[in-house]
Design an enzyme around this catalytic site. Structure first.
Site, short mmCIF file in Angstrom:
data_model
loop_
_atom_site.label_atom_id
_atom_site.label_comp_id
_atom_site.label_asym_id
_atom_site.label_seq_id
_atom_site.Cartn_x
_atom_site.Cartn_y
_atom_site.Cartn_z
N GLY A 172 0.79 -1.22 0.00
CA GLY A 172 0.00 0.00 0.00
C GLY A 172 0.83 1.27 0.00
O GLY A 172 0.28 2.36 -0.07
N ARG A 199 5.14 -9.24 -8.70
CA ARG A 199 5.11 -8.06 -9.57
C ARG A 199 4.05 -7.13 -9.04
O ARG A 199 3.21 -7.51 -8.23
CB ARG A 199 4.77 -8.48 -11.00
CG ARG A 199 5.86 -9.26 -11.69
CD ARG A 199 5.51 -9.40 -13.16
NE ARG A 199 6.46 -10.22 -13.88
CZ ARG A 199 7.62 -9.79 -14.37
NH1 ARG A 199 7.98 -8.52 -14.20
NH2 ARG A 199 8.41 -10.59 -15.03
N ILE A 201 0.70 -4.99 -8.75
CA ILE A 201 -0.68 -5.07 -9.24
C ILE A 201 -1.22 -3.66 -9.43
O ILE A 201 -1.65 -3.29 -10.51
CB ILE A 201 -1.59 -5.86 -8.26
CG1 ILE A 201 -1.03 -7.28 -8.10
CG2 ILE A 201 -3.02 -5.93 -8.80
CD1 ILE A 201 -1.74 -8.11 -7.05
N SER A 203 0.64 -0.82 -7.89
CA SER A 203 1.69 0.15 -7.57
C SER A 203 2.58 0.38 -8.80
O SER A 203 2.47 -0.33 -9.78
CB SER A 203 2.51 -0.37 -6.40
OG SER A 203 3.24 -1.51 -6.81
N ASP A 260 -10.90 -7.72 1.73
CA ASP A 260 -9.72 -8.24 2.41
C ASP A 260 -10.22 -9.10 3.55
O ASP A 260 -10.77 -8.59 4.51
CB ASP A 260 -8.90 -7.09 3.01
CG ASP A 260 -7.75 -6.71 2.11
OD1 ASP A 260 -7.17 -7.62 1.48
OD2 ASP A 260 -7.42 -5.52 2.04
N SER A 268 -2.46 -16.63 3.14
CA SER A 268 -1.75 -16.52 1.87
C SER A 268 -0.30 -16.10 2.11
O SER A 268 0.62 -16.61 1.48
CB SER A 268 -2.49 -15.58 0.93
OG SER A 268 -2.00 -14.28 1.00
N LYS A 292 -3.54 -0.16 3.66
CA LYS A 292 -4.50 -1.25 3.81
C LYS A 292 -5.06 -1.33 5.22
O LYS A 292 -6.19 -1.75 5.43
CB LYS A 292 -3.83 -2.58 3.45
CG LYS A 292 -3.63 -2.72 1.95
CD LYS A 292 -3.24 -4.13 1.58
CE LYS A 292 -2.88 -4.19 0.10
NZ LYS A 292 -2.19 -5.43 -0.23
#
Lengths: 497, 497
Positions: A172, A199, A201, A203, A260, A268, A292
């Site tokens: 974030g 990689r 997403i 940003s 979220d 994860s 976040k």
């Protein structure tokens, strides 16, 4: 029934799709969303049916397959497959069970994650699972089972030694490319830290995008193992290997509603760490507006669960709350961030202070966590290693092991077109928006265009005079620069007051 | 950006999909699932992005459009469109609000239903909405608002007069084609009953499929209005007109997990009734094993809400619980059901008793509901009208107004191939499975193949000797007959004990 394969040349990035003609669908009593089993020699897969609007795209007797299905069956245009009606995956009843508020058993969670990892669920079913876990938050047992299921459905990077270190930032914050610096300091101190990164997403760059400027990042597991054995570390792209693959598929479905779920977030992250054999993990939770985690309560709750679930799966976790209210480092975008990293590792006077300090702090916390130093002493050790040049040498060693070569930070090429953005008034900088600055860097072309991005001259709290530069946008494409200029006319991301 | 249109010749039956090349997606910073606004002259629509796997299917500069998008924009292969990035629909935040357990306001529900009706939400987002309403069941206010929103997003069949009658069966019973009989009796008695029906989804025939054997069923609103003005009634396909269109889109997403949300069920039924100007509606809830409503408690709860919400939107509702534990009528499949209807309306001795009795009971209840007869007297009036031949004459009048013609029940052609299914033992018939018999009729080709289906010789409670016929499967395709025969080897749908 036998079908001739037609390559539809479409990729969903997720569920396996097969298209048949309306006539064939009628003959087999198949409807949109039904499942079929497709067999080609010894290979077999399940796909979800779509129906062709007319006979032009998929004539009767043909089956149009999306890329994912073709590659799974290793078949091409014109091949023959046999198709039969398939049962719905078992996990659908478990998903409905969770949706109705009941607790899932370990084996039910295993079945769901296995079906997700194998693309046996479609988007709608996956959304129901995410939604069920969002409404009826998984408890400790369930989250542990979810984490284990994610580990078990993927590959494992087996590495010997103890401790094996990893770090993770929940994201974030623009810039914030501490990972290559922390990895270099830790590895230079003799610790094993096999880092896989993602990689970007949303940003301007992920660690993988940035590392790609300097070295290769896509390697098979066996090669990664050799790199780690040689250098104590690696800085590779996790997407190229199959660690906890269910994770990405779930995240894809969470995206539209920006959902979220705590259990999913923790599972994860920890599953990916367990998959690289980590024993000690530092989790960085940046806090502040637009990040976040905006509230201290949520952050503390996350910390509690991270630590507890880590314990259950045998990983020692340390959670640190950091300031995420503005970008960290000066460069945003792969090349600009790579340059900041090199400047920092080379102890150059142009190295961004905030990036350097945060990297030292995180490294220090890890030293304390593994018992290398006493509490409060870790950061000093980290600084010594950085200032001695050992961290830089270790970084170059890793780069070379990953097919890269040493490059001087001032020889790194930036985008050919540049536009300076100046302050419209004098005053103190009150806020820099991570989201807006990221958006500008992305409009300029980052991360696809590695040379594109934003270079910040100021941070929050600095004073600025009217007409002075706030940042420069770099770009390789003149039209993109125009787009970016148009965008900043409305909002340049800075609040000066 | 400008694009050349490529016709992908694929239909989703739901969300609007557009495919662009990877290069174009990068240039526009678009990802799978993002929304774009596509404009062609004065027409405009929102579509969801998918990315082509290679340049063969959708070359750079092209945009591959699915059928729904092409028809909305009235454009063809080779046309030019301009594309810009679109905001996410507003309703996404409301869906998330509901998912988090908060009550929605009327205007928020309106926005959601409007976005659904206009295909602005994708499958994942829709699944979250369904899931939210499943977990946090809508209360009375919300369900009323949902019903009104569904009415408002569709067309209205404006009909003058009072009362305007409708009936609805919530389904799950094979055969059960009471509607054409009830409509004929009511219209013959002078009542207005503008009936729109659906095609089958999982049964051997819907009322629309069955009526199609005898008459046209696809008419625009204006023509339906003329039919009703002339005959007091109609028996048309609701799918051809745009009544409460959000409904079907929601049902499509409920299907994979067989989710039935009370609010959605009630709102969708009542919205369709309100859309045809109904003032009095009889709702038939079949009960028993394998039906949609298995418990008395759920049935009573449904009855309560139906009546209450009906009152709020100005419709008088009567709910009746009927026996749904076995198929009703002898014929299953469009042609076989049409024949049962004709036999019943003609008071033929071969008319199935159960279908005749249920139709008379339902008609009688409506007569009582609108005050035509006293309580307990309605069924007698219905029988008089049926036995006088007036119901049959009214039916033929409706058929003719819908471009059909009178046909004798024994001149109706059945499938060319037939197979008799006989009892393996002597005894009493204990159970006939709606699901299994439906499945067999569908394997035989119903409802697509109108002549296909199953004709039952026995009902529950009848006794049967070993070797006697239980039913005959009719089929126009020999291979299908083989499939059906293979299926019944495992389960013929009858329990004889």
């Amino acid at each position: 029934m036998e079908f001739r394969v037609k390559d539809m040349d479409i990729s969903t990035g997720g569920p396996f799709i097969a298209i048949i003609s309306e006539n064939d669908a009628e003959s087999m009593d198949l409807y949109v969303g039904d499942r079929i089993s497709i067999r080609c020699k010894k290979r077999k897969t399940i796909a979800i049916i779509d129906i062709a609007a007319s006979d032009t795209s998929v004539p009767q007797g043909n089956i149009g397959l999306f890329e994912e299905v073709l590659s799974k069956l290793r078949i091409r245009e014109g091949g023959r497959v046999s198709v039969s009606i398939a049962e719905k995956p078992k996990s659908i009843i478990y998903i409905k069970k969770k949706l109705n508020g009941l607790k899932l058993t370990g084996s039910e969670i295993n079945q769901i994650i296995d079906d997700i990892a194998s693309n046996r669920l479609d988007d709608i079913e996956l959304a129901y699972f995410v939604s069920a876990c969002h409404t009826h938050v998984m408890d400790l047992d369930e989250t542990v089972a979810l984490t284990k299921a994610m580990i078990n459905t993927g590959d494992i990077l087996k590495i010997k030694g103890h401790p094996i270190i990893d770090k993770h930032c929940i994201g974030g914050v623009a810039g914030n490319r501490t990972t290559p610096i922390v990895v270099s300091i830790l590895a230079a101190a003799g610790y094993i830290i096999p880092k896989t990164s993602s990689r970007s997403i949303t940003s301007p760059a992920g660690t993988a995008d940035t590392m790609e400027v300097l070295a290769g990042i896509t390697f098979p597991l066996s090669r990664i193992k050799r790199i780690v054995r040689k250098t104590n570390a690696c800085l590779v792209w996790g997407g190229a290997i199959n660690l906890a693959p269910a994770d990405d598929k779930i995240i894809r479905v969470e995206h539209p509603l920006s959902i979220d779920t705590r259990s999913q977030l923790i599972a994860s992250i920890l599953a990916k760490k367990a998959s690289v054999s980590a024993t000690h993990v530092l989790v960085d939770i940046p806090m502040g507006k637009d990040t976040k985690v905006e509230s201290v309560k949520v952050a503390r709750n996350l910390k509690h669960y991270f630590t507890l679930i880590g314990k259950k799966i045998g990983i020692k976790i340390r959670v640190v709350f950091t300031d995420g209210s503005q970008p960290i480092g000066n460069g945003l975008g792969p090349v600009l961030e790579a340059r900041d990293i090199l400047l920092t590792l080379k102890n150059h006077k142009k190295a961004p202070h905030d990036l350097r300090n945060k990297s030292l702090r995180l490294s220090g916390l890890i030293f304390e966590m593994v018992g290398r130093t006493k509490k409060g002493q870790g950061m000093r050790l980290a600084r010594e290693i950085l200032e001695s040049g050992r961290a830089y040498r270790k970084f170059i060693e890793i780069i070379k092991a990953q097919n890269g070569k040493e490059v001087s930070p001032d020889r790194i090429r930036l985008g050919r077109f540049a536009r300076h953005v100046r302050s419209g008034r004098s005053g103190r900088i009150k806020h820099i928006s991570n989201k807006t600055i990221s958006r500008i860097a992305r409009i300029a072309g980052a991360p696809h265009d590695k040379e594109a991005g934003v270079y910040l001259y100021r941070h929050r709290g600095d004073s600025v005079k009217k007409g002075e530069r706030l940042y420069t946008i770099y770009c390789d494409n003149k039209q993109r620069l125009t787009y970016a200029a148009r965008f900043i006319r409305e909002d340049n991301g800075f609040v000066v007051g």
